[in-house]
Motif scaffolding. Sequence first.
Motif, short mmCIF file in Angstrom:
data_model
loop_
_atom_site.label_atom_id
_atom_site.label_comp_id
_atom_site.label_asym_id
_atom_site.label_seq_id
_atom_site.Cartn_x
_atom_site.Cartn_y
_atom_site.Cartn_z
N THR A 133 -30.27 -3.44 27.55
CA THR A 133 -31.50 -2.65 27.59
C THR A 133 -31.87 -2.30 26.16
O THR A 133 -31.23 -2.75 25.20
N ASN A 177 -41.34 -4.84 26.62
CA ASN A 177 -41.64 -4.01 27.78
C ASN A 177 -42.75 -3.02 27.44
O ASN A 177 -42.61 -2.24 26.49
N TYR A 230 -37.31 -9.40 23.71
CA TYR A 230 -38.13 -9.17 24.89
C TYR A 230 -39.15 -8.09 24.59
O TYR A 230 -39.12 -7.45 23.53
N GLU A 268 -39.36 3.13 36.21
CA GLU A 268 -40.44 2.18 35.97
C GLU A 268 -41.72 2.55 36.70
O GLU A 268 -42.80 2.25 36.23
N ARG A 300 -40.64 -9.96 30.10
CA ARG A 300 -40.30 -8.64 30.62
C ARG A 300 -38.82 -8.58 30.93
O ARG A 300 -38.24 -9.51 31.49
N ASN A 301 -38.15 -7.49 30.53
CA ASN A 301 -36.73 -7.27 30.83
C ASN A 301 -36.63 -6.34 32.04
O ASN A 301 -36.80 -5.13 31.93
N ASP A 308 -45.31 -11.81 27.72
CA ASP A 308 -44.69 -12.36 28.93
C ASP A 308 -44.49 -13.87 28.85
O ASP A 308 -44.45 -14.55 29.87
N HIS A 336 -42.95 -4.87 39.47
CA HIS A 336 -41.77 -5.02 38.63
C HIS A 336 -40.63 -4.17 39.19
O HIS A 336 -40.36 -3.09 38.69
N ASP A 395 -34.41 -3.09 32.10
CA ASP A 395 -34.69 -1.99 31.17
C ASP A 395 -35.69 -1.02 31.79
O ASP A 395 -36.89 -1.31 31.89
#
Length: 554
Positions: free
Chosen positions: A171, A155, A153, A478, A203-204, A231, A512, A207
């Motif tokens: 994560t 991020n 993934y 985030e 996107r995770n 993505d 998100h 995490d």
Amino acid sequence: GEQCVGTVLCSKHSLHLQVSCVTTADRGMYRCRAYNLYHEMWSEEVYVDNYFSSMLMNFYSPCTVEPSRQLSTFYATDKVALLIGNMNYLHHRQLRAPMADVHELTNLLRQLDFKVVSLLDLNWQEMHSAVTEFLLLLDRGVYALLYFAGHGYENFGNSFMVPIDAPASYTSENCLWVQGVLKRMQERETGLNVFLLDMCRKRNLNDAIIPKLGPLKVTANTVFGYATCVDAEAYEVNKDDLSNGIFMSFLKKRLMEDEKVTVMLDRVAEDMGQCKITRGRQALELLSNLSERRALTDHILNSDCPVTTSARNLQWAIAHVLPECHVLQFECGVKVQLGFAAEFSNIMIIYTCILEKPNEIVSCSAQLSDFPEDVEIDLKHTNEESLQEAESLLFTAESLPESKLPKLYTRLRALQQLKKELRFTVCLHYQYSNLDEDVQERQTISVGKPLVSKLNLHEPRRQPNSMTSSFDYNLVAEGASFTEVSSFAGTSSGSSSTLWSFDSEQRDKSTHPPSAQVNFPEENLESDESQANLTSKSLPNSFRFSNMKNFYSL
């Protein structure tokens, strides 16, 4: 003209220098000096690799030669590749293609003189240890290639490779940070860094950890070839157990081309663009700051330090030493040969064959048993009469010594988990012509630590306290602003970019939101017939295909 080491070939006043009767002793770096009473100029260094004694060397004055005719060839002091294919995940969807992809890429890179370490199904500790060992093979001017096929993934511009033991809601703490590996590679002063990442970049949402890497060096020698865009998901085809993933299906057709790495990958991107089943769903993304025309086909020119070269060769060879062939003599007069072959750097085939037997023995076979618990072996598929029955799908019996003799095959996986020497029992079953009952003899044998098991990848490496590399992380929510997060900013679908960003823009919590659910990115495949055989390397809700076993021949 003057050789770089100082040997003067000759001195002439013309623009051309012709040297005849050249031998291999004249191979090396050369450059030209043009001078007068007031000034002097030197040409660029050129490596001359002469294959025939009658080869001519022509040098041109840097003051008069046209730019298009200047010689500018790049060489590696060595070429090293680490290939990791993760398929048999403990808590996530199983994958098919990584084994076939690693097999394919290993064969191609070896033809290009790469020292290849190929590993299947690594957990978190083993992936970190493998990268640390990989870095020991790197030095000034070495071409380094890292390939990963499996779940992944991305991020905020940071890519993460998922080990097979990653928990359901993983994560970055549970994964390997790609940009952290790049930072460590730069510290080795490599000549070229190539990352080929065949994984999803969704996107995770679980995490909220933002890794802090700090500024990367401006080495202008790094290429990222992503199998898919930001993505987006990467796919493999549900065709059969020998199929490559979408990315490798196109990459293998271009990898051997004598072109700059970015040019080669651009052509792969163009080829992928013609694939109907993934059009609009998967497109290669090429991110690069490579400022020189370096190619995977470049020749190797060993460094000036033979000690360093020898140490690197030894370090690589340690992970690829097979046990010597054993010949066992049993009391009944039967002589058994025990041989070994490598599929991957962590998968080994053991085969037994009968070399001699007395005439009074009508039938006999040598079977293996009592293997240590820390190697993976399917007892149902041991001592098989064919490699396919032993779950080795591409290894050919014809490549083995004494290929015409009947053999029994046993396949050992996950050798990186072997903690002690490999010991097992050879059990000889035989029958005399005048007896109906079966007779047995046993011998226990130790073959040391074969292949990658010598590196003890299961043991932690001494590193600073961190989660996925030897660099610091910041735990940031985030929605917060953060800086110094490494990311590549570039275009997709194969267009190369030289933009490098170290600051990430602020994210909106509403865009998100944090989540504690399992990593299930949205499945974007339609249900039409043309997509029926595609499977994402992401983690959708539906389970579409079965487990796959391992193969490949080193």
